[in-house]
Design a protein around this motif. Structure first.
Motif, PDB file in Angstrom:
ATOM      1  N   VAL A   1       0.687  -1.216   0.203  1.00 30.83           N
ATOM      2  CA  VAL A   1       0.010   0.052  -0.142  1.00 30.83           C
ATOM      3  C   VAL A   1       0.921   1.336   0.017  1.00 30.83           C
ATOM      4  O   VAL A   1       2.000   1.151   0.403  1.00 30.83           O
ATOM      5  CB  VAL A   1      -1.003   0.036   1.166  1.00 30.83           C
ATOM      6  N   GLY A   2       0.511   2.261  -0.609  1.00 31.04           N
ATOM      7  CA  GLY A   2       1.103   3.658  -0.633  1.00 31.04           C
ATOM      8  C   GLY A   2       0.210   4.624  -0.967  1.00 31.04           C
ATOM      9  O   GLY A   2      -0.968   4.430  -1.190  1.00 31.04           O
ATOM     10  N   ARG A   3       0.726   5.901  -0.864  1.00 26.58           N
ATOM     11  CA  ARG A   3       0.031   7.146  -1.021  1.00 26.58           C
ATOM     12  C   ARG A   3      -0.287   7.010  -2.273  1.00 26.58           C
ATOM     13  O   ARG A   3       0.304   7.047  -3.524  1.00 26.58           O
ATOM     14  CB  ARG A   3       0.781   8.349  -0.555  1.00 26.58           C
ATOM     15  N   ASN A   4      -1.748   7.670  -2.755  1.00 21.71           N
ATOM     16  CA  ASN A   4      -2.200   7.690  -3.897  1.00 21.71           C
ATOM     17  C   ASN A   4      -1.698   9.018  -4.616  1.00 21.71           C
ATOM     18  O   ASN A   4      -2.127   9.891  -4.387  1.00 21.71           O
ATOM     19  CB  ASN A   4      -3.719   7.597  -3.916  1.00 21.71           C
TER      20      ASN A   4
ATOM     21  N   LYS B   1      -4.711   9.978   0.582  1.00 23.61           N
ATOM     22  CA  LYS B   1      -5.299   8.770   0.821  1.00 23.61           C
ATOM     23  C   LYS B   1      -4.383   7.782   0.406  1.00 23.61           C
ATOM     24  O   LYS B   1      -3.565   8.065  -0.631  1.00 23.61           O
ATOM     25  CB  LYS B   1      -6.767   8.656   0.183  1.00 23.61           C
ATOM     26  N   ARG B   2      -4.433   6.381   1.094  1.00 21.51           N
ATOM     27  CA  ARG B   2      -3.650   5.675   0.501  1.00 21.51           C
ATOM     28  C   ARG B   2      -4.330   4.600  -0.269  1.00 21.51           C
ATOM     29  O   ARG B   2      -5.818   4.290  -0.331  1.00 21.51           O
ATOM     30  CB  ARG B   2      -3.190   4.475   1.647  1.00 21.51           C
TER      31      ARG B   2
ATOM     32  N   SER C   1      -3.609   0.884  -3.584  1.00 23.05           N
ATOM     33  CA  SER C   1      -2.935  -0.084  -3.942  1.00 23.05           C
ATOM     34  C   SER C   1      -3.259  -0.223  -5.448  1.00 23.05           C
ATOM     35  O   SER C   1      -3.927   0.488  -6.116  1.00 23.05           O
ATOM     36  CB  SER C   1      -3.523  -1.426  -3.385  1.00 23.05           C
TER      37      SER C   1
ATOM     38  N   GLY D   1       1.864  -1.004  -4.070  1.00 24.33           N
ATOM     39  CA  GLY D   1       1.363   0.142  -3.545  1.00 24.33           C
ATOM     40  C   GLY D   1       0.854   1.065  -4.761  1.00 24.33           C
ATOM     41  O   GLY D   1       1.463   1.071  -5.727  1.00 24.33           O
TER      42      GLY D   1
ATOM     43  N   ASN E   1       1.565   4.168  -5.211  1.00 26.49           N
ATOM     44  CA  ASN E   1       2.673   5.132  -5.517  1.00 26.49           C
ATOM     45  C   ASN E   1       3.990   4.220  -6.259  1.00 26.49           C
ATOM     46  O   ASN E   1       4.805   4.978  -6.639  1.00 26.49           O
ATOM     47  CB  ASN E   1       3.404   5.539  -4.135  1.00 26.49           C
TER      48      ASN E   1
END
Length: 286
Positions: A127-130, A137-138, A140, A159, A161
């Motif tokens: 998962v990562g920052r969009n 928001k986070r 995938s 993720g 990002n």
């Protein structure tokens, strides 16, 4: 009037293919041994599989499974994790592709690759920052490689990002079925959007034996407008992403663990593959 059948019900024909791959439960896995006749009998595998499909199709929480139909939700989720650890869902995907290849033939000549993001508010892994909303928001990302008809051949989750190009080599390497290597490199083409443009990325595509076709969406539309007879090929990967999103459990990711989310994606990929062959699969994805 014909009785309505829900879109998550597993048909007998589909279950015949699934049943052969269900992992056997080993007595050594038990922590304790019940007395003869004591305790509840284990849930039938078909009921467990149908419950998992219900979650995948409707997007409900595991705890929200209808108890009157499926019984204990925790027991279903436990079996889901056991099957995931045994590689059942990926094996089912491979079986679907094998039958699809036998009945229709995998369209190896023209393939497409692309990624798609989804929200992941509860995810703890992959998962990562969009980047599309300024990282507020986070999320995938699901990276897909599909054949010429849009059937998924490879799937990687990262993720949001992570740029598509960063996992291009992984996507092209982790095809779940054996590729038929053509005698000549020109028998295999890979379509991608402008995000894969760059000397290094084109070299990666060529190293895997593909002829790259990397064009922007606007350029692709202009080419189609100038030559209406020219067949657009890259769009099938976007269609496949839309098929995945029809499974509501994948539209927004609520699974915390990467392996659980990947297993659900593998199950969706298996259903997509089985629906491409003349099989009575009632489960709807689009």
């Amino acid at each position: 009037m014909a009785k309505r059948v829900e879109s998550w019900v597993v048909t007998d024909e589909f279950w015949q293919r699934v049943e052969l791959l269900i992992p056997a439960r080993s007595a050594a896995d038990k922590i304790y041994v019940r007395k003869p006749g004591a305790g509840r009998p284990p849930k039938p595998a078909r009921l467990v599989f149908e419950a998992i499909v219900y979650v995948l199709r409707t997007g409900c929480q595991w705890k929200a499974l209808p108890k009157e139909r499926f019984g204990s939700a925790s027991a279903v989720h436990k079996r889901f994790l056991e099957w995931e650890a045994a590689g059942f869902f990926e094996d089912l995907w491979k079986a679907g592709l094998a039958e699809y290849d036998q009945m229709e033939g995998i369209a190896w000549r023209w393939q497409s690759v692309d990624g798609a993001m989804m929200k992941a508010p509860l995810a703890q892994e992959a998962v990562g920052r969009n980047p599309t909303d300024g990282g507020k928001k986070r999320g995938s990302k699901r990276h897909l490689l599909v054949d010429g008809r849009g059937v998924p051949l490879s799937l990687v989750v990262t993720g949001a990002n992570v740029h598509d190009c960063k996992r291009l080599d992984d996507v092209l390497t982790t095809i779940v079925v054996r590729r038929k290597d053509p005698r000549h490199r020109r028998h295999k083409h890979l379509c991608a959007d402008a995000g894969y443009r760059g000397a290094g990325h084109l070299r990666t595509i060529e190293d895997h034996g593909y002829i790259p076709h990397v064009v922007g969406r606007r350029t692709e539309a202009d080419i189609k407008q100038r030559d209406p007879n020219k067949k657009a090929r890259r769009w099938v990967v976007e269609v496949c992403h839309s098929w995945f999103n029809r499974f509501r459990k994948l539209l927004v990711r609520y699974e915390k663990l990467e392996r659980s989310f990947v297993a659900l994606n593998h199950l969706a990929a298996a259903i997509i593959a089985f629906r491409k062959v003349p099989t009575d699969v009632n489960i709807i994805y689009g």
